[in-house]
Design an enzyme around this catalytic site. Structure first.
Site, short mmCIF file in Angstrom:
data_model
loop_
_atom_site.label_atom_id
_atom_site.label_comp_id
_atom_site.label_asym_id
_atom_site.label_seq_id
_atom_site.Cartn_x
_atom_site.Cartn_y
_atom_site.Cartn_z
N CYS A 297 -17.99 78.31 -34.39
CA CYS A 297 -18.39 77.37 -35.58
C CYS A 297 -18.66 78.11 -36.86
CB CYS A 297 -19.66 76.99 -35.28
SG CYS A 297 -20.42 75.77 -36.41
N TYR B 206 -9.57 79.63 -27.23
CA TYR B 206 -10.68 78.81 -27.34
C TYR B 206 -10.69 78.29 -28.74
CZ TYR B 206 -15.58 77.66 -27.50
OH TYR B 206 -16.86 77.04 -27.76
N TRP B 207 -10.76 76.93 -29.03
CA TRP B 207 -10.88 76.60 -30.58
C TRP B 207 -12.09 75.60 -30.90
CZ3 TRP B 207 -7.03 75.72 -27.20
CH2 TRP B 207 -6.81 74.23 -26.83
N GLY B 208 -12.55 75.72 -31.69
CA GLY B 208 -13.42 74.61 -32.28
C GLY B 208 -13.03 73.25 -32.62
N GLU C 10 -32.39 98.98 -28.55
CA GLU C 10 -32.90 99.81 -27.44
C GLU C 10 -32.70 98.63 -26.05
OE1 GLU C 10 -37.33 101.71 -27.41
OE2 GLU C 10 -37.22 99.46 -26.67
N GLY C 11 -32.56 97.44 -26.32
CA GLY C 11 -32.24 96.45 -25.29
C GLY C 11 -30.94 96.62 -24.44
N GLY D 158 -22.57 77.75 -32.67
CA GLY D 158 -21.54 77.70 -31.75
C GLY D 158 -20.79 79.14 -32.16
N ARG E 66 -16.18 63.92 -35.38
CA ARG E 66 -17.21 64.77 -35.39
C ARG E 66 -17.99 65.19 -36.59
NH1 ARG E 66 -19.25 70.08 -33.91
NH2 ARG E 66 -20.52 69.78 -32.11
N GLY F 112 -13.74 71.42 -34.93
CA GLY F 112 -13.58 71.36 -36.44
C GLY F 112 -12.62 72.23 -36.86
P1 RVP Z 1 -20.70 78.07 -27.81
O1 RVP Z 1 -21.15 77.61 -26.53
O2 RVP Z 1 -21.30 78.98 -28.56
O3 RVP Z 1 -18.91 78.33 -27.93
O4 RVP Z 1 -20.74 76.75 -28.67
C1 RVP Z 1 -19.94 75.60 -28.13
C2 RVP Z 1 -20.62 74.39 -29.32
O5 RVP Z 1 -20.08 74.55 -30.55
C3 RVP Z 1 -20.22 72.94 -28.93
O6 RVP Z 1 -20.97 72.43 -27.94
C4 RVP Z 1 -20.50 72.42 -30.17
O7 RVP Z 1 -21.81 71.93 -30.31
C5 RVP Z 1 -20.20 73.39 -31.25
N1 RVP Z 1 -18.91 73.30 -31.85
C6 RVP Z 1 -17.72 72.54 -31.26
N2 RVP Z 1 -16.87 73.12 -32.29
C7 RVP Z 1 -17.37 73.46 -33.35
C8 RVP Z 1 -16.61 73.86 -34.58
O8 RVP Z 1 -15.33 73.66 -34.44
N3 RVP Z 1 -17.51 74.28 -35.45
N4 RVP Z 1 -18.74 73.86 -33.00
#
Ligand code: RVP
Length: 501
Positions: free
Chosen positions: A319, A405-407, A485-486, A316, A418, A409
């Protein structure tokens, strides 16, 4: 001794598709992106099929009610985030379900004894201009009339005027009987040139309305994901801790599909959660599980009864699990292995368990690669966080318009369930970051563009369906030099490259 897998694990960016033969039939307009969301037996149809292979991540910064409605309108499904109280999550699901296209339960109701002031206050609260007037003022009471903005002039009328004196009474309304189909209701709306059609039970009580604008909306959104009652399809995240409390609330609120949200799904906790759901609801409640990154993990969850299995650890965009805990696997390698296990499982048992590739989609073509590698659909966080409909605020940072946008976790979300491994120490360290992503405008335009790229590539590979792509695709690993190259190279670009290309 430990087991060593000596082949490096790869990610999407290290693969390309090799075009196959495309016939004259193979044009984007003929491509279907329909794909199963939940498991099904050989020869049967899945209970839920997505119109496009995209679902939104179970995250606070992504899957709120506004995004859920807009994504369902455009063919995908959102999973409302679970890192909130079960009551709040269920209320969000209920609000998505209340926004149904087609038949709408009336949420603006008053009695004939109420006044113009009450109408104005209600309109300010709900934003709806059609108010059903029932004998007792309840949503399913006996209908006596309707008030719409055509029935009053605020500048000329006293606010204490009684509704009974200015409403359009039942005798003057065109109504329909409960049991009518949506297309019959739409014909009545067109024939009578009206904007709303009240639908009544035999005894005159109000069932709901059909609105002209919803018909128009359906024509504009042919991929709409609707349930049997024409409400938007919506999913919801759950965890393996409070499911006994959370699942019943979500099911009552109308969630169509659940998903156990965990960074690591190869666990007894997930099996217990699925077992509990099966004991209480049988197969009527659909539940996905994950995340896993290898065949053992997949087989464990498939055998535990998961309706789909989610793949991905550490890929992610927000992540940092790989960095903090040293676990994970390249997303492409994980997906290829899991999809092989899924196909073998199907051969052996006759049960097809869809696979969702979760996280790490950076470019639109990564979606096509994931599908070609065997994924039935992809889950995206960063992608959807950039749109108007995501729950976060737009900001300008250093001259660029961004959204937060924050995770899950991260310390900001603190979604301990989670990452929980039992015991009472909750989220001792972060596995995600807090960030910005470039603002990208409305979901509809972006999803349409992404899907058109997927369709075009499918045509290049000679595939008109996702199942066909999975069979026909030829994939090649590319060298580091080929990756450079892509992109555009050895030229001076006039425009800034778009962030999602
Ligand atoms: P991305 O689309 O690359 O932003 O990834 C989203 C995914 O990352 C989520 O669906 C979840 O599985 C994962 N995620 C969410 N929070 C965190 C984190 O805090 N590590 N990871």
């Amino acid at each position: 001794m430990a087991t060593y897998i000596n082949e490096p694990s790869h990610t999407f960016n290290e693969y390309l598709l090799i075009p196959g033969y495309s016939s004259c039939e193979c044009i984007p307009a003929n491509v279907s992106l329909k794909t199963p969301l939940v498991k099904f037996k050989k020869g049967e149809e899945p209970a839920i099929e997505l119109a496009i292979p995209m679902v939104s991540a179970i995250m606070q910064a992504v899957s709120g009610e506004r995004l859920a409605v807009e994504l369902a309108r455009n063919g995908g499904v959102s999973f409302i985030y679970g890192s909130q109280t079960p009551e709040d999550e269920a209320a969000m699901v209920a609000r998505v379900k209340a926004k149904k296209a087609g038949f709408v339960f009336s949420d603006s109701n008053l009695a004939p004894v109420n006044t113009l002031a009450d109408i104005l206050a209600l309109k300010a609260k709900t934003g709806h201009s059609t108010v059903a007037i029932t004998e007792d003022g309840t949503p399913n009471g006996k209908l006596v009339g309707i008030v719409s903005s055509r029935d009053y002039r605020v500048s000329r009328m006293d606010r204490s005027e009684k509704i009974a004196d200015f409403m359009t009474p039942l005798e003057k309304l065109v109504t329909a009987r409960f049991g009518i189909t949506l297309s019959e209701a739409n014909d009545i709306i067109w024939d009578n040139k009206i904007n709303s059609l009240p639908v009544l039970y035999e005894d005159g009580r109000l069932y709901g309305f059909v609105f002209r604008k919803d018909y128009d909306s359906h024509r504009e959104n042919p991929d709409e994901m609707l349930d049997a009652e024409k409400r938007f399809v919506v999913g919801a995240g759950i965890n393996s801790r409070d499911y006994e409390q959370r699942v019943p609330l979500l099911v009552n609120a109308g969630a169509d599909v659940l998903c156990i949200d965990s960074s690591e799904g190869f666990s007894e906790w997930q099996k217990m959660t699925i077992q509990w759901i099966r004991e209480k609801y049988g197969d009527s409640v659909k539940v996905g599980a994950g995340n896993v990154v290898d065949r053992e993990g997949f087989l464990f969850l498939a055998e535990a009864g998961a309706d789909f299995v989610k793949v991905g650890i550490g890929g992610g965009s927000i992540c940092i699990t790989r960095e903090t805990k040293g676990i994970g696997r390249g997303q492409a390698t994980s997906l290829i292995e899991v999809c092989q296990a899924r196909d073998e499982y199907y051969e052996r048992t006759g049960v097809y368990v869809p696979v969702c590739s979760d996280g790490g989609i950076v470019y639109d073509h990564h979606i096509t690669l994931a599908l070609a590698m065997g994924a039935d659909f992809v889950m995206l966080g960063r992608y959807f966080a950039r749109f108007d409909e995501s729950p976060t605020q737009k900001r300008t940072v250093g001259g660029t318009v961004v959204k937060e946008y924050w995770g899950e976790g991260s310390n900001r979300a603190r979604n301990w369930a989670r990452y929980d491994l039992g015991g009472d120490k909750k989220l001792q360290f972060e596995e995600g970051v807090d960030s910005y992503v470039p603002y990208a405008g409305p979901l509809k335009e972006n999803v349409a563009k992404t899907c058109s790229k997927v369709r075009a590539t499918m045509c290049n590979c000679g595939a008109l369906t996702i199942a066909e792509l999975q069979k026909k695709a030829k994939l090649t690993l590319v060298s580091a030099t080929s990756i450079v190259e892509g992109g555009a190279h050895d030229v001076i670009r006039k425009e800034k490259e778009s962030d999602n290309g």
